[in-house]
Motif scaffolding. Sequence first.
Motif, PDB file in Angstrom:
ATOM      1  N   GLU A  67       0.836  -1.195   0.000  1.00 47.19           N
ATOM      2  CA  GLU A  67       0.000   0.000   0.000  1.00 47.19           C
ATOM      3  C   GLU A  67       0.879   1.257   0.000  1.00 47.19           C
ATOM      4  OE1 GLU A  67      -4.000   1.070   2.210  1.00 47.19           O
ATOM      5  OE2 GLU A  67      -2.310   1.200   3.582  1.00 47.19           O
ATOM      6  N   GLU A  68       0.516   2.219  -0.826  1.00 39.21           N
ATOM      7  CA  GLU A  68       1.255   3.485  -0.913  1.00 39.21           C
ATOM      8  C   GLU A  68       0.421   4.579  -0.274  1.00 39.21           C
ATOM      9  OE1 GLU A  68       2.451   6.643  -4.384  1.00 39.21           O
ATOM     10  OE2 GLU A  68       2.503   4.519  -4.900  1.00 39.21           O
ATOM     11  N   LYS A  69       0.996   5.232   0.750  1.00 41.28           N
ATOM     12  CA  LYS A  69       0.302   6.331   1.433  1.00 41.28           C
ATOM     13  C   LYS A  69       1.014   7.628   1.116  1.00 41.28           C
ATOM     14  CE  LYS A  69      -1.692   3.647   5.090  1.00 41.28           C
ATOM     15  NZ  LYS A  69      -1.970   3.534   6.508  1.00 41.28           N
ATOM     16  N   ASN A  70       0.222   8.694   0.989  1.00 44.30           N
ATOM     17  CA  ASN A  70       0.768   9.979   0.588  1.00 44.30           C
ATOM     18  C   ASN A  70      -0.026  11.084   1.276  1.00 44.30           C
ATOM     19  OD1 ASN A  70       2.065  12.029  -0.734  1.00 44.30           O
ATOM     20  ND2 ASN A  70       1.278  11.548  -2.760  1.00 44.30           N
ATOM     21  N   SER A  71       0.635  12.202   1.569  1.00 47.77           N
ATOM     22  CA  SER A  71      -0.079  13.380   2.054  1.00 47.77           C
ATOM     23  C   SER A  71       0.434  14.585   1.284  1.00 47.77           C
ATOM     24  CB  SER A  71       0.111  13.576   3.556  1.00 47.77           C
ATOM     25  OG  SER A  71       1.432  13.927   3.851  1.00 47.77           O
ATOM     26  N   SER A  72      -0.443  15.547   1.073  1.00 42.86           N
ATOM     27  CA  SER A  72      -0.035  16.737   0.324  1.00 42.86           C
ATOM     28  C   SER A  72      -0.863  17.934   0.762  1.00 42.86           C
ATOM     29  CB  SER A  72      -0.209  16.513  -1.185  1.00 42.86           C
ATOM     30  OG  SER A  72      -1.563  16.278  -1.501  1.00 42.86           O
ATOM     31  N   ASN A  73      -0.290  19.104   0.594  1.00 43.47           N
ATOM     32  CA  ASN A  73      -1.009  20.351   0.826  1.00 43.47           C
ATOM     33  C   ASN A  73      -1.813  20.677  -0.415  1.00 43.47           C
ATOM     34  OD1 ASN A  73       0.114  20.758   3.399  1.00 43.47           O
ATOM     35  ND2 ASN A  73       1.955  21.576   2.478  1.00 43.47           N
ATOM     36  N   THR A  74      -3.024  21.149  -0.225  1.00 47.47           N
ATOM     37  CA  THR A  74      -3.901  21.471  -1.350  1.00 47.47           C
ATOM     38  C   THR A  74      -4.483  22.869  -1.161  1.00 47.47           C
ATOM     39  OG1 THR A  74      -5.784  20.442  -0.230  1.00 47.47           O
ATOM     40  CG2 THR A  74      -4.567  19.077  -1.773  1.00 47.47           C
ATOM     41  N   TYR A  75      -4.905  23.445  -2.259  1.00 47.65           N
ATOM     42  CA  TYR A  75      -5.677  24.676  -2.185  1.00 47.65           C
ATOM     43  C   TYR A  75      -6.831  24.562  -3.167  1.00 47.65           C
ATOM     44  CZ  TYR A  75      -2.604  26.012  -6.100  1.00 47.65           C
ATOM     45  OH  TYR A  75      -1.898  26.036  -7.274  1.00 47.65           O
ATOM     46  N   TYR A  76      -7.901  25.303  -2.889  1.00 45.53           N
ATOM     47  CA  TYR A  76      -9.111  25.159  -3.700  1.00 45.53           C
ATOM     48  C   TYR A  76      -9.785  26.498  -3.923  1.00 45.53           C
ATOM     49  CZ  TYR A  76     -11.776  25.658   0.640  1.00 45.53           C
ATOM     50  OH  TYR A  76     -12.310  26.135   1.800  1.00 45.53           O
ATOM     51  N   ASP A 100      -3.109  20.341  -6.091  1.00 46.91           N
ATOM     52  CA  ASP A 100      -2.096  19.787  -5.202  1.00 46.91           C
ATOM     53  C   ASP A 100      -0.896  20.726  -5.268  1.00 46.91           C
ATOM     54  OD1 ASP A 100       0.213  18.399  -4.306  1.00 46.91           O
ATOM     55  OD2 ASP A 100      -0.838  16.503  -4.582  1.00 46.91           O
ATOM     56  N   ALA A 101      -0.535  21.338  -4.151  1.00 46.17           N
ATOM     57  CA  ALA A 101       0.514  22.357  -4.139  1.00 46.17           C
ATOM     58  C   ALA A 101       1.889  21.794  -4.478  1.00 46.17           C
ATOM     59  CB  ALA A 101       0.560  23.049  -2.783  1.00 46.17           C
ATOM     60  N   SER A 102       2.161  20.528  -4.152  1.00 45.02           N
ATOM     61  CA  SER A 102       3.493  19.979  -4.389  1.00 45.02           C
ATOM     62  C   SER A 102       3.723  19.587  -5.844  1.00 45.02           C
ATOM     63  CB  SER A 102       3.739  18.773  -3.483  1.00 45.02           C
ATOM     64  OG  SER A 102       2.811  17.754  -3.767  1.00 45.02           O
ATOM     65  N   SER A 103       2.681  19.140  -6.531  1.00 45.54           N
ATOM     66  CA  SER A 103       2.864  18.680  -7.912  1.00 45.54           C
ATOM     67  C   SER A 103       2.158  19.564  -8.927  1.00 45.54           C
ATOM     68  CB  SER A 103       2.332  17.260  -8.063  1.00 45.54           C
ATOM     69  OG  SER A 103       0.929  17.250  -7.888  1.00 45.54           O
ATOM     70  N   ASP A 104       1.333  20.474  -8.453  1.00 43.82           N
ATOM     71  CA  ASP A 104       0.527  21.350  -9.302  1.00 43.82           C
ATOM     72  C   ASP A 104      -0.444  20.573 -10.186  1.00 43.82           C
ATOM     73  OD1 ASP A 104      -0.131  24.023  -9.578  1.00 43.82           O
ATOM     74  OD2 ASP A 104       0.933  24.190 -11.479  1.00 43.82           O
ATOM     75  N   GLU A 105      -0.813  19.347  -9.753  1.00 44.75           N
ATOM     76  CA  GLU A 105      -1.861  18.600 -10.443  1.00 44.75           C
ATOM     77  C   GLU A 105      -3.201  19.149  -9.992  1.00 44.75           C
ATOM     78  OE1 GLU A 105      -1.434  14.437  -9.796  1.00 44.75           O
ATOM     79  OE2 GLU A 105       0.545  14.375 -10.699  1.00 44.75           O
ATOM     80  N   ALA A 106      -4.164  19.179 -10.894  1.00 47.77           N
ATOM     81  CA  ALA A 106      -5.439  19.812 -10.580  1.00 47.77           C
ATOM     82  C   ALA A 106      -6.609  18.879 -10.866  1.00 47.77           C
ATOM     83  CB  ALA A 106      -5.602  21.091 -11.390  1.00 47.77           C
ATOM     84  N   ILE A 107      -7.680  19.089 -10.118  1.00 50.31           N
ATOM     85  CA  ILE A 107      -8.942  18.393 -10.331  1.00 50.31           C
ATOM     86  C   ILE A 107     -10.024  19.455 -10.439  1.00 50.31           C
ATOM     87  CG2 ILE A 107     -10.643  16.824  -9.345  1.00 50.31           C
ATOM     88  CD1 ILE A 107      -8.369  15.553  -7.741  1.00 50.31           C
ATOM     89  N   ASN A 108     -10.833  19.381 -11.480  1.00 50.55           N
ATOM     90  CA  ASN A 108     -11.983  20.261 -11.636  1.00 50.55           C
ATOM     91  C   ASN A 108     -13.232  19.413 -11.471  1.00 50.55           C
ATOM     92  OD1 ASN A 108     -10.576  22.720 -12.349  1.00 50.55           O
ATOM     93  ND2 ASN A 108     -10.075  21.690 -14.259  1.00 50.55           N
ATOM     94  N   GLY A 109     -14.229  19.961 -10.803  1.00 52.79           N
ATOM     95  CA  GLY A 109     -15.442  19.192 -10.602  1.00 52.79           C
ATOM     96  C   GLY A 109     -16.669  20.065 -10.515  1.00 52.79           C
ATOM     97  N   VAL A 110     -17.815  19.453 -10.768  1.00 56.31           N
ATOM     98  CA  VAL A 110     -19.110  20.097 -10.606  1.00 56.31           C
ATOM     99  C   VAL A 110     -19.872  19.276  -9.579  1.00 56.31           C
ATOM    100  CG1 VAL A 110     -21.258  20.745 -11.728  1.00 56.31           C
ATOM    101  CG2 VAL A 110     -19.123  20.912 -12.980  1.00 56.31           C
ATOM    102  N   PHE A 111     -20.414  19.959  -8.561  1.00 53.24           N
ATOM    103  CA  PHE A 111     -21.076  19.282  -7.464  1.00 53.24           C
ATOM    104  C   PHE A 111     -22.521  19.758  -7.343  1.00 53.24           C
ATOM    105  CE2 PHE A 111     -16.602  19.622  -6.523  1.00 53.24           C
ATOM    106  CZ  PHE A 111     -16.266  18.320  -6.226  1.00 53.24           C
ATOM    107  N   LEU A 112     -23.391  18.824  -7.069  1.00 60.08           N
ATOM    108  CA  LEU A 112     -24.788  19.093  -6.776  1.00 60.08           C
ATOM    109  C   LEU A 112     -25.044  18.517  -5.392  1.00 60.08           C
ATOM    110  CD1 LEU A 112     -27.635  20.013  -7.651  1.00 60.08           C
ATOM    111  CD2 LEU A 112     -27.974  17.698  -8.532  1.00 60.08           C
ATOM    112  N   SER A 113     -25.483  19.363  -4.462  1.00 64.78           N
ATOM    113  CA  SER A 113     -25.696  18.865  -3.100  1.00 64.78           C
ATOM    114  C   SER A 113     -26.994  19.407  -2.516  1.00 64.78           C
ATOM    115  CB  SER A 113     -24.506  19.231  -2.198  1.00 64.78           C
ATOM    116  OG  SER A 113     -24.313  20.610  -2.172  1.00 64.78           O
TER     117      SER A 113
END
Length: 118
Positions: A67-76, A100-113
């Motif tokens: 198992e690979e565990k990871n932690s990272s700082n994020t901003y949104y 993800d602040a360390s890799s600059d990978e991004a996720i975009n999403g649309v949420f309905l709640s």
Amino acid sequence: LNRSRTLWFELGYSHNGEMEYEDTKLNSQTLFTGLKLTTDPMTNTSAFIRAGAGKTWTAVNTLGEQEEKNSSNTYYGGLGLNFRLDYEQSIIIEVQHLNDASSDEAINGVFLSLNQLI
């Protein structure tokens, strides 16, 4: 903040249950804090914009591997619309960008709640 109806301090926790794809399982959890600026939330329809930062922990388990565990700082950042159904319930549509602040990978999403006041 300071009894304002339009500026909110957010403190949140998000747990994403296990997702499985072929022979890989992934789960994550995030602790975050930020600010939310909104038009009058007591009207039937309001708009908001939010921004903040947090910490995300992930665990990836691939069949036959350790198992690979990871932690990272994020901003949104996000923006959305709030549609009040009554005093206790509302429907929210939100577009959100998470980085993800360390890799600059991004996720975009649309949420309905559906929000329920308790």
